[in-house]
Write an enzyme that holds these catalytic residues in place. Structure first.
Site, PDB file in Angstrom:
ATOM      1  N   HIS A 263      12.313  -3.042   6.380  1.00 32.86           N
ATOM      2  CA  HIS A 263      11.070  -2.697   5.976  1.00 32.86           C
ATOM      3  C   HIS A 263       9.213  -3.042   6.753  1.00 32.86           C
ATOM      4  O   HIS A 263       8.655  -2.458   6.963  1.00 32.86           O
ATOM      5  CB  HIS A 263      10.771  -2.595   4.170  1.00 32.86           C
ATOM      6  N   GLU A 264       9.546  -3.921   6.330  1.00 36.06           N
ATOM      7  CA  GLU A 264       8.481  -5.603   6.971  1.00 36.06           C
ATOM      8  C   GLU A 264       8.342  -4.959   8.295  1.00 36.06           C
ATOM      9  O   GLU A 264       6.669  -4.904   8.750  1.00 36.06           O
ATOM     10  CB  GLU A 264       8.399  -6.064   7.233  1.00 36.06           C
ATOM     11  N   HIS A 267       5.844  -1.826   8.672  1.00 31.98           N
ATOM     12  CA  HIS A 267       5.100  -2.186   8.341  1.00 31.98           C
ATOM     13  C   HIS A 267       3.673  -3.084  10.022  1.00 31.98           C
ATOM     14  O   HIS A 267       3.049  -2.735  10.507  1.00 31.98           O
ATOM     15  CB  HIS A 267       4.413  -3.166   6.971  1.00 31.98           C
ATOM     16  N   GLU A 293       2.893   2.168   3.850  1.00 28.51           N
ATOM     17  CA  GLU A 293       3.701   1.925   3.049  1.00 28.51           C
ATOM     18  C   GLU A 293       4.603   3.609   4.390  1.00 28.51           C
ATOM     19  O   GLU A 293       5.604   3.686   4.063  1.00 28.51           O
ATOM     20  CB  GLU A 293       4.062   2.704   1.527  1.00 28.51           C
TER      21      GLU A 293
HETATM   22 ZN    ZN Z   1       6.496  -1.873   1.965  1.00 27.97          ZN
END
Ligand code: ZN
Length: 499
Positions: A263-264, A267, A293
């Site tokens: 997830h990171e 980003h 996101e």
């Molecule tokens: Zn996030």
């Protein structure tokens, strides 16, 4: 042009300060010794205020006014015009709130977070409610200074999703909500998926190696970043060429940390892909929280939890934890990481139930701002919606209305970004699939470079040049529509559950 040069010089001053602030924040959350906290807070406070003063300075006001006037604006390049538009928006937002009010808001939200932590620990909503009342009061005042066209909530949304409005969101919710509720009902009627093998003992060393491998696989550039360990995972940009991620390793389960890292990583790919042309301009970050996101959730869910990606990556996971997983087939692992189960806690939610957690928060915070709901009635309203959407009621406020820090921190209007991110992610991915016919095969071979280049070209490199709405139209040919997300979850999860 001389004025543009002066504007850019001033923006560079602000950006350089912000970069130092980011580095100090990163250090504060990773390696700073605890006794350094007080000095660090003072230094951070001083530098943040300095950067803010430069942003709202009379010089900035004059430069922006000159560049927005008719004669000067016609000679600007597209990039310079975007620069003036975005910085003007930041400037006006920052100027809108009287400094005393802003100061009061910062102090109140800081106190309120401390009160919330205690209230959550002790399951005591009543002790937190006066703080929330005060936050709401201040935000209602701020909303009047920001201004809005239809709904006061619009002014708060705009802080996180420029251009998004309450009525657009309500439209999305009304289309999405009934579909999700009925899908969850259908899935819940089926035998639950076995995911018992995801719990056990998983060494930190193996988890760390796996996190590094996952980041490498999605194309995270370790020469322009690093991975460290913190209690709450985050991504932070120090500047062009330095985008760092952190993750948390839990010894009894590795899934949360692995997917947290991916997830990171999503980003971080966004930030690493921003055009160096935008360096030190304030345009060198994401278009909005929702677009940001979308990049993390695409990597985490659409890619990371796909059968294709796992057919490449699961053997690596098995090699990391042979004792637990060597006899677990890919099919079982795939089903386990995609298990759908209504839960009390948002951050533990799966792809199907997640957006309902957001709708619940959106509806409640909008009602709070508009005085249609009183703080004292909030826990009951929360539980009633949990029952309506998931058929479950949390056994305590700690697992209910007190679970998230956002309201305590004054971040009302933020939650919808998570839902928008999920929707944008599917719509972007869908366009990529159409333009890259071999994409699923490539993912199954562990090759993500074509997708990454596509994302860079359509989304990453533009930074804040385009508003989310325009960026979405340019990347996918149309406005954001929940249709793609609905088709995606219905197709994926009906297959997994054999409906
Ligand atoms: Zn996030």
């Amino acid at each position: 042009m001389e004025v543009v040069k002066r504007l850019k010089a001033l923006l560079k001053e602000i950006s350089v300060i912000n970069s130092s602030v980011s580095l100090m924040h990163w250090d504060q959350r990773t390696y700073m010794p605890s006794k350094g906290a007080e000095t660090r807070a003072e230094a951070l406070g001083y530098l943040s205020a300095l950067s803010f003063r430069k942003l709202i300075s009379p010089e900035m006001g004059e430069l922006l006014e000159t560049l927005s006037s008719k004669n000067d604006s016609t000679s600007l390049s597209d990039l310079e015009a975007a620069l003036v538009r975005v910085v003007k928006h930041d400037y006006e937002k920052a100027k809108a709130i009287p400094p005393e009010l802003y100061q009061k808001f910062v102090i109140t939200s800081s106190k309120s977070q401390t009160a919330w932590e205690k209230a959550k620990k002790e399951n005591d909503f009543a002790s937190f409610s006066p703080y929330l009342e005060e936050i709401l009061k201040l935000l209602r005042e701020m909303v009047e200074f920001y201004g809005y066209e239809e709904d006061p909530y619009d002014a708060l949304l705009d802080n996180y999703e420029p251009g998004m409005t309450t009525s657009k969101l309500e439209h999305i919710v009304s289309e999405l909500k009934p579909k999700l509720i009925s899908l969850i009902e259908n899935l819940s009627a089926h035998a639950p998926i076995d995911d018992s093998f995801l719990k056990g003992k998983f060494s930190k060393h193996a988890q760390k190696k796996l996190s590094m491998e996952a980041l490498k696989c999605i194309g995270y550039d370790f020469n322009a970043g690093r991975l460290d360990e913190t209690i709450h995972p985050f991504t932070i940009t120090i500047g062009t060429g330095d985008v760092r991620v952190t993750t948390e390793y839990k010894l009894s389960e590795f899934i949360a940390s692995l997917y947290g890292t991916i997830h990171e990583g999503g980003h971080a790919l966004y930030e690493q892909g921003i055009s160096p042309e935008l360096k030190w301009t304030l345009l060198d970050s994401g278009a909005s929280m929702g677009i940001h996101e979308s990049q993390s959730r695409m990597m985490e869910n659409i890619i990371g939890r796909s059968y294709e990606f796992l057919s490449f990556f699961y053997p690596k996971i098995q090699r990391a934890f042979p004792k637990t997983l060597k006899d677990v087939p890919l099919e079982s692992f795939y089903r386990a990481v995609n298990k759908v189960k209504p839960s009390y806690v948002r951050i533990e939610a799966d792809e199907v139930t997640y957006n309902l957690h957001i709708m619940l928060r959106f509806e409640l915070e909008k009602a709070l701002i508009n005085r249609e709901l009183e703080v004292k009635d909030l826990p009951d309203a929360w539980n009633a919606k949990m029952n309506e959407y998931f058929g479950i009621v949390p056994p305590s406020d700690s697992l209910g209305v007190l679970q998230d820090v956002h309201w305590a921190g004054g971040m009302i209007g933020y939650f919808p970004s998570y839902m928008l991110g999920n929707l944008y992610a599917v719509q972007f991915f869908n366009s990529a699939l159409q333009e890259i016919p071999e994409l699923k095969k490539e993912i199954a071979a562990g090759k993500l470079s074509t997708l990454r280049e596509w994302l860079k070209e359509k989304i990453h490199k533009h930074g804040r040049i385009y508003k989310p709405e325009e960026l979405c139209k340019r990347a996918t040919g149309e406005e954001l529509s929940p249709r793609y997300f609905i088709d995606y979850v219905e197709d994926k999860f009906r297959r997994i559950y054999g409906l």
